[in-house]
Design a protein around this motif. Structure first.
Motif, PDB file in Angstrom:
ATOM      1  N   TYR A   1       0.828  -1.207   0.000  1.00 30.87           N
ATOM      2  CA  TYR A   1       0.000   0.000   0.000  1.00 30.87           C
ATOM      3  C   TYR A   1       0.865   1.260   0.000  1.00 30.87           C
ATOM      4  O   TYR A   1       1.895   1.332   0.677  1.00 30.87           O
ATOM      5  CB  TYR A   1      -0.901   0.005   1.232  1.00 30.87           C
ATOM      6  N   HIS A   2       0.401   2.245  -0.784  1.00 30.73           N
ATOM      7  CA  HIS A   2       1.104   3.524  -0.852  1.00 30.73           C
ATOM      8  C   HIS A   2       0.197   4.704  -0.520  1.00 30.73           C
ATOM      9  O   HIS A   2       0.684   5.790  -0.203  1.00 30.73           O
ATOM     10  CB  HIS A   2       1.674   3.733  -2.260  1.00 30.73           C
ATOM     11  N   ASN A   3      -1.117   4.481  -0.578  1.00 30.49           N
ATOM     12  CA  ASN A   3      -2.078   5.576  -0.431  1.00 30.49           C
ATOM     13  C   ASN A   3      -3.084   5.283   0.678  1.00 30.49           C
ATOM     14  O   ASN A   3      -3.691   4.214   0.694  1.00 30.49           O
ATOM     15  CB  ASN A   3      -2.839   5.787  -1.743  1.00 30.49           C
ATOM     16  N   ILE A   4      -3.259   6.234   1.582  1.00 31.04           N
ATOM     17  CA  ILE A   4      -4.272   6.121   2.635  1.00 31.04           C
ATOM     18  C   ILE A   4      -5.260   7.269   2.442  1.00 31.04           C
ATOM     19  O   ILE A   4      -4.872   8.440   2.439  1.00 31.04           O
ATOM     20  CB  ILE A   4      -3.666   6.204   4.051  1.00 31.04           C
TER      21      ILE A   4
ATOM     22  N   PHE B   1       3.655   7.498   3.167  1.00 32.63           N
ATOM     23  CA  PHE B   1       2.365   7.264   2.523  1.00 32.63           C
ATOM     24  C   PHE B   1       1.794   8.563   1.961  1.00 32.63           C
ATOM     25  O   PHE B   1       2.005   9.643   2.511  1.00 32.63           O
ATOM     26  CB  PHE B   1       1.370   6.661   3.520  1.00 32.63           C
TER      27      PHE B   1
ATOM     28  N   HIS C   1      -5.463  -1.422  -5.740  1.00 30.45           N
ATOM     29  CA  HIS C   1      -4.979  -2.369  -4.733  1.00 30.45           C
ATOM     30  C   HIS C   1      -3.797  -1.821  -3.923  1.00 30.45           C
ATOM     31  O   HIS C   1      -3.336  -2.485  -2.995  1.00 30.45           O
ATOM     32  CB  HIS C   1      -4.630  -3.719  -5.373  1.00 30.45           C
ATOM     33  N   GLU C   2      -3.349  -0.613  -4.240  1.00 26.57           N
ATOM     34  CA  GLU C   2      -2.306   0.047  -3.447  1.00 26.57           C
ATOM     35  C   GLU C   2      -2.915   1.096  -2.520  1.00 26.57           C
ATOM     36  O   GLU C   2      -2.203   1.876  -1.898  1.00 26.57           O
ATOM     37  CB  GLU C   2      -1.282   0.714  -4.367  1.00 26.57           C
ATOM     38  N   THR C   3      -4.245   1.095  -2.418  1.00 28.95           N
ATOM     39  CA  THR C   3      -4.966   2.172  -1.743  1.00 28.95           C
ATOM     40  C   THR C   3      -5.880   1.640  -0.644  1.00 28.95           C
ATOM     41  O   THR C   3      -6.618   0.672  -0.846  1.00 28.95           O
ATOM     42  CB  THR C   3      -5.807   2.960  -2.769  1.00 28.95           C
ATOM     43  N   ILE C   4      -5.836   2.285   0.518  1.00 24.20           N
ATOM     44  CA  ILE C   4      -6.731   1.990   1.643  1.00 24.20           C
ATOM     45  C   ILE C   4      -7.631   3.194   1.869  1.00 24.20           C
ATOM     46  O   ILE C   4      -7.172   4.342   1.843  1.00 24.20           O
ATOM     47  CB  ILE C   4      -5.940   1.680   2.924  1.00 24.20           C
TER      48      ILE C   4
ATOM     49  N   ILE D   1     -10.567  -0.971  -3.984  1.00 26.11           N
ATOM     50  CA  ILE D   1      -9.844  -0.328  -2.882  1.00 26.11           C
ATOM     51  C   ILE D   1     -10.097  -1.109  -1.594  1.00 26.11           C
ATOM     52  O   ILE D   1     -11.196  -1.621  -1.379  1.00 26.11           O
ATOM     53  CB  ILE D   1     -10.332   1.127  -2.703  1.00 26.11           C
ATOM     54  N   THR D   2      -9.102  -1.199  -0.731  1.00 25.00           N
ATOM     55  CA  THR D   2      -9.301  -1.827   0.573  1.00 25.00           C
ATOM     56  C   THR D   2     -10.038  -0.859   1.494  1.00 25.00           C
ATOM     57  O   THR D   2      -9.546   0.239   1.779  1.00 25.00           O
ATOM     58  CB  THR D   2      -7.950  -2.207   1.211  1.00 25.00           C
TER      59      THR D   2
ATOM     60  N   TYR E   1      -2.873  -5.332   7.631  1.00 21.19           N
ATOM     61  CA  TYR E   1      -2.607  -5.168   6.205  1.00 21.19           C
ATOM     62  C   TYR E   1      -1.133  -4.870   5.930  1.00 21.19           C
ATOM     63  O   TYR E   1      -0.765  -4.420   4.844  1.00 21.19           O
ATOM     64  CB  TYR E   1      -3.482  -4.062   5.621  1.00 21.19           C
TER      65      TYR E   1
END
Length: 202
Positions: free
Chosen positions: A2-5, A104, A160-163, A180-181, A198
């Motif tokens: 993950y890179h994005n919150i 992030f 899939h890199e994003t929560i 998105i998660t 995660y």
């Protein structure tokens, strides 16, 4: 990885609990129920979030309804003071700062009217965001999957890199539909525990 919150604003970064606010302010179940129904639970509230009407137009409708219910004074008080409940959640902001230091990218995705968003974006924490989408700017409100797609497209983010975290379960469920998660936000402690599951070390 993950890179994005992505954070919802109301109920996550800032306090937003209109029913609790009304209980604390008016001490009358009849009044609290009527005002919530006529303002926060109204069709006009959603139109505000979609950017389809102005606060001035909505205010006129709210006041007219209150006259019919003999609650004009109470409605005027509510309309003048309700944004006071939207205080900043320091614990969430501190977490945002920590995540930012860890590398992030921090974004917002929120249902909100233009007038309220203009107030919120003046707060100090707003500079932590790389950007975001608010419903009044795109004419779509969560949990419509289109707002998530527009958000991803705007910043060229990989789903899939994003929560995404939101206090409303339907909104996090819709995030999953967009790839998105989604994590339902209850408090910072529980959210941090979920981040650890995660693979994000806090």
């Amino acid at each position: 990885m993950y890179h994005n919150i992505v954070f919802d604003l109301g109920g996550v970064v800032i306090n937003y609990a209109p029913k609790d606010y009304l209980v604390d302010r008016f001490y009358s179940e009849r009044t609290e129920k009527a005002l919530h129904e006529d303002v926060f639970g109204s069709e006009e509230w959603e139109l505000l979030d979609k950017g389809e009407i102005t606060w001035r137009q909505a205010r006129e409708v709210f006041l007219q309804r209150a006259e019919e219910r003999d609650l004009a004074f109470e409605m005027q008080t509510l309309l003048d003071e309700w944004t006071e409940m939207m205080s900043t959640r320091t614990a969430t902001v501190n977490l945002m700062r920590l995540l930012k230091k860890k590398g992030f990218n921090i974004y917002y995705l929120s249902n909100m009217s233009k007038e309220v968003f203009d107030l919120i974006r003046q707060r100090d924490f707003f500079s932590l965001f790389e950007g975001g989408v608010v419903s009044c700017e795109v004419g779509v409100v969560k949990p419509d999957i289109e707002i998530y797609r527009q958000f991803l497209q705007k910043y060229s983010l990989v789903p899939h890199e994003t929560i995404f975290t939101d206090d409303v379960r339907q909104n996090t469920a819709a995030a999953f539909e967009a790839g998105i998660t989604g994590i339902q936000f209850k408090n910072v402690k529980s959210f941090c525990k979920m981040l650890v599951t995660y693979g994000i070390d806090i």
